[in-house]
Enzyme design. Structure first.
Site, PDB file in Angstrom:
ATOM      1  N   CYS A 141       0.855  -1.206   0.000  1.00 57.60           N
ATOM      2  CA  CYS A 141       0.000   0.000   0.000  1.00 57.60           C
ATOM      3  C   CYS A 141       0.886   1.250   0.000  1.00 57.60           C
ATOM      4  CB  CYS A 141      -0.971  -0.039   1.179  1.00 57.60           C
ATOM      5  SG  CYS A 141      -2.248   1.209   1.084  1.00 57.60           S
TER       6      CYS A 141
ATOM      7  N   HIS B  60      -3.663  -4.963   0.444  1.00 65.25           N
ATOM      8  CA  HIS B  60      -3.037  -5.467   1.682  1.00 65.25           C
ATOM      9  C   HIS B  60      -3.118  -6.988   1.727  1.00 65.25           C
ATOM     10  CE1 HIS B  60      -2.435  -1.731   4.050  1.00 65.25           C
ATOM     11  NE2 HIS B  60      -3.293  -1.269   3.174  1.00 65.25           N
TER      12      HIS B  60
ATOM     13  N   GLU C 206      -1.989  -8.942   3.899  1.00 71.08           N
ATOM     14  CA  GLU C 206      -2.189  -9.376   5.286  1.00 71.08           C
ATOM     15  C   GLU C 206      -3.633  -9.226   5.727  1.00 71.08           C
ATOM     16  OE1 GLU C 206      -0.999  -6.591   4.292  1.00 71.08           O
ATOM     17  OE2 GLU C 206      -1.450  -4.968   5.712  1.00 71.08           O
TER      18      GLU C 206
ATOM     19  N   ASP D 195     -21.401  -6.331  18.918  1.00 69.81           N
ATOM     20  CA  ASP D 195     -21.552  -5.299  19.947  1.00 69.81           C
ATOM     21  C   ASP D 195     -21.040  -5.913  21.240  1.00 69.81           C
ATOM     22  OD1 ASP D 195     -24.758  -3.949  18.753  1.00 69.81           O
ATOM     23  OD2 ASP D 195     -22.733  -3.906  17.951  1.00 69.81           O
TER      24      ASP D 195
ATOM     25  N   GLY E  38     -15.959   4.776  22.218  1.00 70.16           N
ATOM     26  CA  GLY E  38     -15.030   5.539  23.060  1.00 70.16           C
ATOM     27  C   GLY E  38     -13.863   6.154  22.335  1.00 70.16           C
TER      28      GLY E  38
ATOM     29  N   ASP F 219     -26.082   6.735  14.559  1.00 70.02           N
ATOM     30  CA  ASP F 219     -27.204   6.077  15.260  1.00 70.02           C
ATOM     31  C   ASP F 219     -28.451   6.946  15.130  1.00 70.02           C
ATOM     32  OD1 ASP F 219     -24.830   5.236  17.822  1.00 70.02           O
ATOM     33  OD2 ASP F 219     -25.544   3.975  16.195  1.00 70.02           O
TER      34      ASP F 219
ATOM     35  N   ASN G  14     -26.282   2.925  10.988  1.00 68.71           N
ATOM     36  CA  ASN G  14     -27.188   2.087  11.781  1.00 68.71           C
ATOM     37  C   ASN G  14     -28.603   2.637  11.723  1.00 68.71           C
ATOM     38  OD1 ASN G  14     -25.005   0.424  12.923  1.00 68.71           O
ATOM     39  ND2 ASN G  14     -24.411   2.327  13.948  1.00 68.71           N
TER      40      ASN G  14
HETATM   41  O1  1PR Z   1     -20.448   6.752  20.757  1.00 65.94           O
HETATM   42  O2  1PR Z   1     -18.183   6.580  19.781  1.00 65.94           O
HETATM   43  O3  1PR Z   1     -18.660   5.549  22.011  1.00 65.94           O
HETATM   44  O4  1PR Z   1     -19.575   4.580  19.893  1.00 65.94           O
HETATM   45  C1  1PR Z   1     -20.488   3.706  20.439  1.00 65.94           C
HETATM   46  C2  1PR Z   1     -20.757   2.660  19.399  1.00 65.94           C
HETATM   47  O5  1PR Z   1     -21.547   1.624  19.984  1.00 65.94           O
HETATM   48  C3  1PR Z   1     -21.520   3.202  18.205  1.00 65.94           C
HETATM   49  O6  1PR Z   1     -21.047   2.593  17.010  1.00 65.94           O
HETATM   50  C4  1PR Z   1     -22.962   2.758  18.487  1.00 65.94           C
HETATM   51  O7  1PR Z   1     -23.631   2.476  17.262  1.00 65.94           O
HETATM   52  C5  1PR Z   1     -22.740   1.478  19.274  1.00 65.94           C
HETATM   53  N1  1PR Z   1     -23.782   1.254  20.276  1.00 65.94           N
HETATM   54  C6  1PR Z   1     -23.968   1.958  21.402  1.00 65.94           C
HETATM   55  N2  1PR Z   1     -25.014   1.418  22.099  1.00 65.94           N
HETATM   56  C7  1PR Z   1     -25.454   0.367  21.384  1.00 65.94           C
HETATM   57  C8  1PR Z   1     -26.577  -0.530  21.766  1.00 65.94           C
HETATM   58  O8  1PR Z   1     -26.931  -1.442  21.002  1.00 65.94           O
HETATM   59  N3  1PR Z   1     -27.136  -0.294  22.954  1.00 65.94           N
HETATM   60  N4  1PR Z   1     -24.761  -0.669  19.265  1.00 65.94           N
HETATM   61  C9  1PR Z   1     -24.666   0.261  20.253  1.00 65.94           C
HETATM   62  C10 1PR Z   1     -25.317  -0.294  18.114  1.00 65.94           C
HETATM   63  C11 1PR Z   1     -25.788  -1.136  16.067  1.00 65.94           C
HETATM   64  C12 1PR Z   1     -25.122  -2.081  15.161  1.00 65.94           C
HETATM   65  C13 1PR Z   1     -25.871  -3.387  15.200  1.00 65.94           C
HETATM   66  C14 1PR Z   1     -26.663  -3.404  13.922  1.00 65.94           C
HETATM   67  C15 1PR Z   1     -26.985  -4.766  13.399  1.00 65.94           C
HETATM   68  N5  1PR Z   1     -25.386  -1.447  17.365  1.00 65.94           N
HETATM   69  O9  1PR Z   1     -23.803  -2.182  15.448  1.00 65.94           O
HETATM   70  O10 1PR Z   1     -24.969  -4.405  15.303  1.00 65.94           O
HETATM   71  O11 1PR Z   1     -27.835  -2.654  14.219  1.00 65.94           O
HETATM   72  O12 1PR Z   1     -27.856  -5.413  14.275  1.00 65.94           O
HETATM   73  P1  1PR Z   1     -28.861  -6.506  13.684  1.00 65.94           P
HETATM   74  O13 1PR Z   1     -28.253  -7.102  12.432  1.00 65.94           O
HETATM   75  O14 1PR Z   1     -29.006  -7.521  14.790  1.00 65.94           O
HETATM   76  O15 1PR Z   1     -30.134  -5.799  13.373  1.00 65.94           O
HETATM   77  P2  1PR Z   1     -19.183   5.951  20.686  1.00 65.94           P
END
Ligand code: 1PR
Length: 557
Positions: free
Chosen positions: A80, A191, A193, A242, A335, A407, A477
C-alpha cells in the site's frame, strides 16, 4: 541477516506481523539505519497517509537508508503506502517520495464512484502455471484494497512508470497499478495481510522463495496483466459484534433490540430475564465469522462512553487476540474520543485510536464524538478547526482508517402541517407501506451514547458534515430497525448514500439473506452489516454470499 519489517510509527502493522507468525516466517523489526545493512529481505507495510510515512521515515533517519537498501538490489516488498513511497510524489502531500519509480501518485476521481476505494477487487496475479509462480496462485483472487490515491496505469502519459506495472485493477472507469514488479522490487497496492487466504498465499509465495530468486522479478518483459473484468469491486458483507461487560463483569458479545440489550422477551428465563444478552465470546465469534467468509469484522464497545477505553484493557486484549486469528479488516468502535482516565490523565482520541491500531485494528469507528464535531462544524459555518477526532486521526492514519458510526432514529411528523427545518429531508410513507407509515412522514434524528440522547442534527447533516471533516466511510445504523429482522431501512440508506461520496455500510435489521440482496438491489450502498442473524446462526455469511452470487451481485466467494 534475514527478513526485516519496517514500521515508521504508522497504523496497523501488527496485522502483517500476525500474518507472518501464522505462516511461520521469522522476522525482526527495523529499529535503526544500521539494520538495513543486516536485512537481506525487507517488507514495508505502509498504512495511512503518504506524507506521514515520509515524515515518519525522515524523522527516524530511515529514509535515505531505505532508498540505498532498495538500490542495493536486495529484495523489497512494499504494501500500500509501502508501494506508493517508491514513486516520485503524491497528490496527497507536498513531500517527495523515494523516486525509485518515475511517476506520480494521484487521487481517484470521485465523480462516478465512492472514494476511498475500499473493498475486495481483483488483481490478476494468478499464473496458470502456479507451480513456478512467485505469486503462488493459479486462480483469479480478490484482494483487499483501501486507498484514496493510486498509481494510474497510463503507458502514454507515464511510460517509464508503466514499465514497472505488474498487474492492474479497474475501479469505475479507471485502471491503476495493483502491483509493481521490477528487479528486486515488488509492491502491491492492496493489503495481502488483510486479504484472507489469498493474501496469505501471496505473502508465503514471496517469502518462501530463496532470497536470490526473490531479488529477481519473473521473466520480463511480461505483458502487463490488464483487468480481466471491469469493476471487480465486490459488495462487502460485514459481521458486527456489539461488545460490553455483562452483569458478572465478563466481556461478551451482546445484541440490542432497538439498542436495548437486556433480555425482557417472553422467552427470557428466570436466569436471563433483565440480564445483558450474552451471545458469545468476541474472539471466538470473530474467528467463526472470518472462517465463514466475512469480508470485514466490526467490534463495537457499546458502553465505552462510560470510561476511558485505554483503561478498558480487556477491549484492547480482545482486539489483539482477534487480530491474531482474523486476516480481513477489523474495525473497532466505542469511546474513540478525547477522554480523561480516572487518575486524571488526559487521553486524546488520536492516542486512543493509536492504541487500537497497534493492537491490530485497521479502522476505528467514531460515534458520539462525530455528532459533537459536526455540531461544532455547523456552528463555525461549515469548516472544521482541525481538532476533532475525525480530523486528527485521518491526518495521521489516512481517511480510510476513519469510520463514522451513525445512530439515527425516525421522528414522525404530519406532512401536511410540518414546518420544521428538515422538510427537505422528509420521507413520506407510501399508501401501500406498513400501517404505521401511511399518511405520515419522518426525518432521521441523530443520537449519542448509543441512542440514549437525541441531538438537534439530522442524519444528512451528520453524514455530510463528517465527510467534510475527512471521514473515509459511514456505518449507517438504524435504531428503529436494530434487531428487528424487518430488513434494512432502505429509505434511510438511500437518503444517505445518494448524498455522500464516501462508501456507506448499511446496518440494522437484517432478518435473512434476502435482505442483503434487497439492499444491494435497491441502493448503491457498498457494504451491508449484520449482527443478530449471524450470532443466532439463523443464516451463515456463506449462505448470504451464495444468494448474492445467484442473484448476480458481485461477491467474494
Ligand atoms: O459513541 O463513539 O462511544 O460509539 C459507540 C458505538 O456503539 C456506536 O457505534 C454505536 O452504534 C454502538 N452502540 C452503542 N449502544 C449500542 C446498543 O446497542 N445499545 N450498538 C450500540 C449499536 C448497532 C449495530 C448493530 C446493527 C446490526 N449497534 O452495530 O450491530 O444494528 O444489528 P442486527 O443485524 O441484529 O439488526 P461511541
Amino acid at each position: 541477516m534475514g527478513l526485516f519489517l519496517l514500521d515508521y510509527g504508522a497504523g496497523n502493522v501488527q496485522s502483517l506481523a500476525n500474518s507472518l507468525d501464522k505462516l511461520g516466517h521469522r522476522f525482526t523489526w527495523i529499529s535503526s539505519a544500521e539494520d538495513f545493512n543486516t536485512a537481506t529481505s525487507l517488507v514495508f507495510p505502509g498504512v495511512g497517509a503518504f506524507g506521514h510515512a515520509i515524515e515518519g521515515l525522515t524523522s527516524r533517519g530511515l529514509l535515505e537508508p531505505l532508498r540505498e537498501y532498495i538500490r542495493s538490489g536486495k529484495p523489497y516488498y512494499g504494501i500500500c503506502i509501502g508501494m506508493q513511497v517508491l514513486f516520485q510524489c503524491s497528490a496527497e502531500s507536498d513531500v517527495k517520495g523515494l523516486g525509485i519509480i518515475p511517476g506520480p501518485i494521484t487521487r481517484f476521481d470521485d465523480a462516478d464512484k465512492a472514494v476511498p476505494h475500499i473493498g475486495w477487487n481483483t488483481a490478476d496475479l494468478f499464473d496458470a502455471d502456479a507451480s513456478n509462480s512467485s505469486e503462488g496462485t493459479d486462480r483469479p483472487e480478490h484482494y483487499y484494497f483501501v486507498h484514496s490515491f493510486r498509481a494510474t496505469y497510463d503507458p502514454i502519459a507515464y511510460p517509464d512508470a508503466a514499465s514497472w506495472a505488474h498487474t492492474t485493477t479497474q475501479y469505475g472507469q479507471e485502471v491503476f497499478m495493483a502491483s509493481v514488479r521490477k528487479g528486486n522490487v515488488f509492491g502491491t497496492q492492496f493489503h495481502p495481510e488483510k486479504s484472507g487466504d489469498a493474501g496469505l498465499k501471496l505473502l508465503d509465495a514471496w517469502l518462501s522463495q530463496p532470497e536470490s530468486q526473490r531479488a529477481v522479478a519473473p521473466p520480463t518483459p511480461r505483458q502487463v496483466r490488464l483487468p480481466q473484468r471491469a469493476g471487480g469491486l465486490t459488495k462487502r458483507i460485514i459481521a458486527c459484534m456489539d461488545v460490553r461487560a455483562n452483569d458478572q463483569g465478563d466481556l461478551v458479545v451482546t445484541k440490542g433490540d432497538q439498542y436495548d440489550v437486556r433480555d425482557n422477551s417472553a422467552t427470557a428465563t428466570a436466569e436471563t430475564a433483565g440480564a445483558v444478552r450474552n451471545l458469545g465470546k468476541p474472539v471466538s465469534l470473530a474467528a467463526r465469522y472470518y472462517e465463514s467468509g466475512a469480508d470485514e469484522l466490526c467490534l463495537l464497545n457499546i458502553t465505552s462512553f462510560r470510561h476511558s477505553p485505554l483503561q478498558d484493557q480487556p477491549m484492547l486484549a480482545v482486539v489483539r487476540a482477534a487480530a491474531g486469528c482474523v486476516f480481513v479488516p477489523l474495525t473497532i468502535g466505542g469511546g474513540i474520543k478525547d477522554s480523561v482516565d480516572p487518575d486524571g490523565t488526559k487521553r486524546s482520541a488520536l492516542e486512543v485510536a493509536g492504541a487500537y491500531f497497534r493492537a491490530g485494528a485497521d479502522k476505528v469507528s467514531i460515534g458520539s464524538e462525530a455528532v459533537y464535531a459536526v455540531e461544532k462544524l455547523r456552528a463555525r459555518g461549515g469548516s472544521g478547526d482541525g481538532t476533532s477526532a475525525i480530523e486528527t486521526i485521518a491526518r495521521a492514519y489516512g481517511r480510510q482508517a476513519v469510520v463514522v458510526s451513525i445512530d439515527p432514529r425516525r421522528v414522525y411528523v404530519d406532512p401536511e402541517t410540518y414546518e420544521g427545518p428538515y422538510a427537505a429531508e422528509l420521507v413520506r410513507g407510501r399508501a401501500d407501506g406498513p400501517a404505521h407509515e401511511r399518511g405520515r412522514a419522518w426525518w432521521y434524528q441523530c443520537t449519542v451514547s448509543g441512542g440514549r440522547e437525541a441531538r438537534p442534527l439530522s442524519v444528512l447533516q451528520l453524514a455530510q458534515g463528517v465527510e467534510t471533516l475527512g471521514a473515509g466511510e459511514i456505518l449507517l445504523n438504524s435504531i428503529d430497525r436494530d434487531g428487528t429482522g424487518l430488513g434494512f431501512d432502505l429509505d434511510l440508506v438511500r437518503l444517505v448514500k445518494d448524498n455522500v461520496r464516501v462508501p456507506v455500510v448499511a446496518s440494522s435489521g437484517a432478518g435473512g439473506k434476502e435482505h442483503f440482496v434487497e439492499v444491494f438491489g435497491a441502493t448503491k450502498v457498498e457494504a451491508a452489516l449484520a449482527a443478530g442473524i449471524f450470532h443466532r446462526e439463523e443464516v451463515s455469511i456463506q449462505e448470504v454470499k451464495e444468494e448474492m452470487k445467484a442473484k448476480g451481485i458481485a461477491t467474494r466467494i
